[in-house]
Write an enzyme that holds these catalytic residues in place. Structure first.
Site, PDB file in Angstrom:
ATOM      1  CG  ASN A  96      39.677  40.271  50.019  1.00 59.70           C
ATOM      2  OD1 ASN A  96      39.813  40.803  51.118  1.00 59.70           O
ATOM      3  ND2 ASN A  96      39.489  40.973  48.930  1.00 59.70           N
ATOM      4  CD  GLU A 129      39.310  44.192  49.338  1.00 59.12           C
ATOM      5  OE1 GLU A 129      40.380  44.172  49.983  1.00 59.12           O
ATOM      6  OE2 GLU A 129      39.237  43.870  48.148  1.00 59.12           O
ATOM      7  CB  CYS A 178      43.318  43.975  49.034  1.00 56.79           C
ATOM      8  SG  CYS A 178      44.218  43.530  47.531  1.00 56.79           S
ATOM      9  CB  THR A 192      38.917  50.435  42.688  1.00 58.84           C
ATOM     10  OG1 THR A 192      39.523  51.645  43.136  1.00 58.84           O
ATOM     11  CG2 THR A 192      37.674  50.173  43.515  1.00 58.84           C
ATOM     12  N   GLY A 193      42.244  48.818  42.192  1.00 54.24           N
ATOM     13  CA  GLY A 193      43.511  49.075  41.515  1.00 54.24           C
ATOM     14  C   GLY A 193      43.376  49.221  40.007  1.00 54.24           C
TER      15      GLY A 193
HETATM   16  N1  UDP Z   1      42.896  40.707  43.290  1.00 57.24           N
HETATM   17  C1  UDP Z   1      43.702  39.656  42.890  1.00 57.24           C
HETATM   18  N2  UDP Z   1      44.827  39.913  42.143  1.00 57.24           N
HETATM   19  C2  UDP Z   1      45.185  41.166  41.777  1.00 57.24           C
HETATM   20  C3  UDP Z   1      44.368  42.236  42.185  1.00 57.24           C
HETATM   21  C4  UDP Z   1      43.227  41.968  42.931  1.00 57.24           C
HETATM   22  O1  UDP Z   1      43.429  38.510  43.220  1.00 57.24           O
HETATM   23  O2  UDP Z   1      46.218  41.330  41.092  1.00 57.24           O
HETATM   24  C5  UDP Z   1      41.669  40.429  44.096  1.00 57.24           C
HETATM   25  C6  UDP Z   1      41.905  40.514  45.576  1.00 57.24           C
HETATM   26  O3  UDP Z   1      41.017  39.654  46.263  1.00 57.24           O
HETATM   27  C7  UDP Z   1      41.563  41.951  45.889  1.00 57.24           C
HETATM   28  C8  UDP Z   1      40.352  42.127  45.008  1.00 57.24           C
HETATM   29  O4  UDP Z   1      40.696  41.411  43.822  1.00 57.24           O
HETATM   30  O5  UDP Z   1      41.338  42.131  47.251  1.00 57.24           O
HETATM   31  C9  UDP Z   1      39.987  43.522  44.657  1.00 57.24           C
HETATM   32  O6  UDP Z   1      41.121  44.229  44.179  1.00 57.24           O
HETATM   33  P1  UDP Z   1      40.955  45.495  43.239  1.00 57.24           P
HETATM   34  O7  UDP Z   1      39.759  46.247  43.681  1.00 57.24           O
HETATM   35  O8  UDP Z   1      42.263  46.224  43.192  1.00 57.24           O
HETATM   36  O9  UDP Z   1      40.679  44.798  41.822  1.00 57.24           O
HETATM   37  P2  UDP Z   1      40.141  45.376  40.425  1.00 57.24           P
HETATM   38  O10 UDP Z   1      38.736  44.899  40.299  1.00 57.24           O
HETATM   39  O11 UDP Z   1      40.297  46.859  40.399  1.00 57.24           O
HETATM   40  O12 UDP Z   1      41.028  44.708  39.404  1.00 57.24           O
END
Ligand code: UDP
Length: 589
Positions: free
Chosen positions: A280, A284, A282, A438-439
């Site tokens: 995907n 992971e 990022c 987990t941004g």
């Molecule tokens: N992702 C995405 N767009 C974004 C941020 C995340 O498509 O702007 C997807 C992507 O596959 C990433 C995954 O969500 O690897 C997990 O990212 P993150 O944990 O930062 O997401 P959160 O659930 O915190 O929004």
């Protein structure tokens, strides 16, 4: 939807979280007005995911009691599912997964199918990964027209432009991963693709590295480039020169990263269904073509118990292990229900997802927990604890999936997976653990993101559309108060510097514990990634931060270490090497 109980406790929400929730997560009416609050949001998610339980007769849970348990675990900030689940559960769209991988076949039809499918996924809030390795190289002949092919990098541009035009369902812009194998004839062009800043801005690029290539680097040999259309060798390159180019570009801009394809496939639980070619966006979550995965994260810092003493093992002090165990069982049930609840934009994806039922349970708040326990991130104790916690999550997560398999049956492809031959009893999910960035989730839970160290103890966060939010780490604030050092001027100074390492007036032991990303030597970043990886089915999202002064040799060393330590990939970032950073201290880079 189940009726909302009147006695739900509303979550305590920090102002940053409220801002993010109201901007992107609360459901809105046609005039853009929010029609739910945080209680409404978490009840919508909890009740719709719990409703899936009703179809399993063997379940020990009644859906309404389960909904309540899901609600409590989210609103206590112990666990959060990935953003699409928070946004779309219980809604008409109903697409709940963050991660997708789509195949890109070597024909115009297949390429534009992938563009279209990606657009549909982005609209629903998911991110997409693609391997471009099957595309014939630039300048090869096109049989039907007699023309010449434009090659993977040129097609990558189309995906990038299409993504630009589609804001994800009005929520977030599409994120993509683009992968090319190291033995593709266009590899040099691909490695240089992001030389110009802003190029392919909707893509993370990673080179798919093979064991054969790494051995060629080690022995300073040539290696063969292979035309994927003909399967024939098409030129040779010196492995070390290519590796040095990779290192050079990563030094300049952080791109491309690398992923170790053979290693990812060594851990592919369902090889009978084909090879994994991509992750995907990022990095992971490695997935098969047309596969999707939903993620969720435990907030480790929420399991800190001041003064908690486990008599049998003093090393367990400060962590509510029983609480983590209970939450894991509930979280695995939650994520498995999400597989059922999610609606996918393509039938083919739905079929693939339900064959393997992959889920990705991970962690966030790790750096915060270390602050709470007063353990420095860059220490052997932290590495030991990382392994201990992730091992715990891995084994308890697997036990929870085995329990679900007993209630609901194993994932349909279990018999042809690697598990029966390994003597692992029927599992409900082909993979269980993943460590996501987990941004956004970490902003909602008010904790540090994923397994990353804090970027700064006090900082301005650039979020969405150029807005900046100021934050001071609460554990740092508490530690300062304990020693009577808390003052506004000090905090402002820390915000300016990001780090406290040069503040001699602060006690040595405080400075040792409250380290930030740039204080931590790159090797420790990598060791931490490797420690979590050892107990994670999928992969670990982690950036190895390097100071601006880091050399190409430093990056070479980190890449090599990632290979030797068993990581599935590595992403580096040299401070100041991009003009827009997601996180910045107010001090100039
Ligand atoms: N992702 C995405 N767009 C974004 C941020 C995340 O498509 O702007 C997807 C992507 O596959 C990433 C995954 O969500 O690897 C997990 O990212 P993150 O944990 O930062 O997401 P959160 O659930 O915190 O929004």
């Amino acid at each position: 939807m189940m009726n909302m109980p009147l006695n739900l406790t509303p979550p305590v929400i920090n102002p940053n979280a409220e801002k993010v929730l109201s901007k992107r997560y609360y459901r809105k009416d046609e005039n853009g007005q929010c029609v739910e609050d945080a209680t409404g949001l978490f009840w919508r998610v909890a009740s719709s995911v719990a409703a899936e339980e009703a179809k399993y007769e063997q379940s020990p849970w009644k859906p309404d009691a389960l909904a309540r348990a899901f609600y409590d675990m989210m609103t206590d900030w112990r666990f959060l599912p990935n953003s699409p689940t928070l946004m779309n559960a219980g809604s008409e769209l109903g697409q709940l997964s963050a991660c997708f991988v789509l195949p890109v076949g070597d024909s115009i039809e297949e390429i534009f199918d992938a563009v279209k499918f990606a657009a549909m996924i982005h609209k629903s809030g998911g991110g997409t990964g693609f391997s471009f390795s099957r595309l014939r190289p630039k300048n090869s002949r096109v049989g039907t027209t007699g023309g010449v092919a434009s090659g993977p990098v040129s097609f990558l541009r189309i995906f990038n432009t299409a993504t630009e035009q589609i804001k994800q369902g009005g929520t977030r812009r599409g994120a993509n991963m683009g992968i090319l194998r190291i033995d593709h004839p266009d590899i040099l062009e691909f490695i240089r693709a992001k030389e110009q800043e802003g190029e392919f801005n909707n893509f993370n690029l990673s080179v798919g590295i093979t064991e054969a290539f790494m051995q060629a680097v080690e022995q300073d040999r040539d290696y063969a480039l292979v035309n994927p259309a003909s399967g024939k060798e098409q030129g040779r390159l010196n492995a070390r020169e290519v590796f040095n180019l990779l290192v050079d570009k990563a030094w300049q801009s952080g791109d491309p990263g690398i992923i170790f394809l053979d290693r990812i496939n060594r851990d592919n639980p369902t090889p009978a269904q084909g090879e994994i070619e991509s992750t995907n966006p990022c990095g992971e979550q490695p997935l098969l073509p047309y596969e999707a995965c939903n993620l969720g994260s435990l907030n480790l810092s929420s399991f800190f118990v001041p003064g908690h003493l486990d008599e049998t093992n003093p090393a367990d002090r400060g962590i509510d292990w029983a609480g983590i165990e209970r939450t894991i069982a509930l979280a695995v049930r939650f994520l498995d229900n999400v597989v059922d609840a999610s609606q996918f934009p393509l039938e083919r994806i739905a079929e693939q997802v339900r064959r393997n039922r992959k889920i990705g349970l991970g962690v966030m708040g790790w750096a915060d927990l270390l602050y709470q326990l007063r353990i420095p991130y860059d220490s052997a104790d932290a590495i030991t604890l990382a392994e201990r916690i992730m091992d715990f999550i891995e084994t308890r997560g697997r036990a929870a999936s085995i329990q679900l398999a007993a209630e609901r049956g194993p994932f349909p492809a279990y018999e042809t997976s690697v598990y029966p031959t390994k003597g692992i009893p029927p599992l409900r999910n082909a993979t269980i653990t993943t460590i996501a960035p987990t941004g956004t989730l970490s902003i909602l839970a008010g904790c540090s993101s994923g397994v990353e160290p804090l970027f700064a103890l006090s900082f301005a966060r650039n979020v969405m559309d150029g807005e900046r939010l100021m934050e001071v780490n609460p554990h740092f604030e508490e530690a300062l108060r304990e020693i009577d050092c808390y003052s506004q001027p000090l905090l402002e100074g820390v915000a300016e510097l990001g780090s406290i390492q040069s503040l001699d007036q602060l006690p040595e032991d405080l400075r040792r514990v409250f380290v930030t990303a740039m204080d931590i030597a790159p090797e420790w970043h990598l060791r931490m990634q490797a420690a979590f990886q050892r107990h994670t089915d999928n992969a670990v999202s982690k950036t190895v931060n390097l100071p601006n002064s880091a050399t190409r040799d430093d990056i070479f060393a980190i890449y090599w270490m990632a290979y030797e330590e068993g990581c599935k990939g590595v992403t580096v970032y040299r401070d100041g090497s991009k003009s827009t950073q997601v996180l910045t201290t107010s001090a100039p880079a």
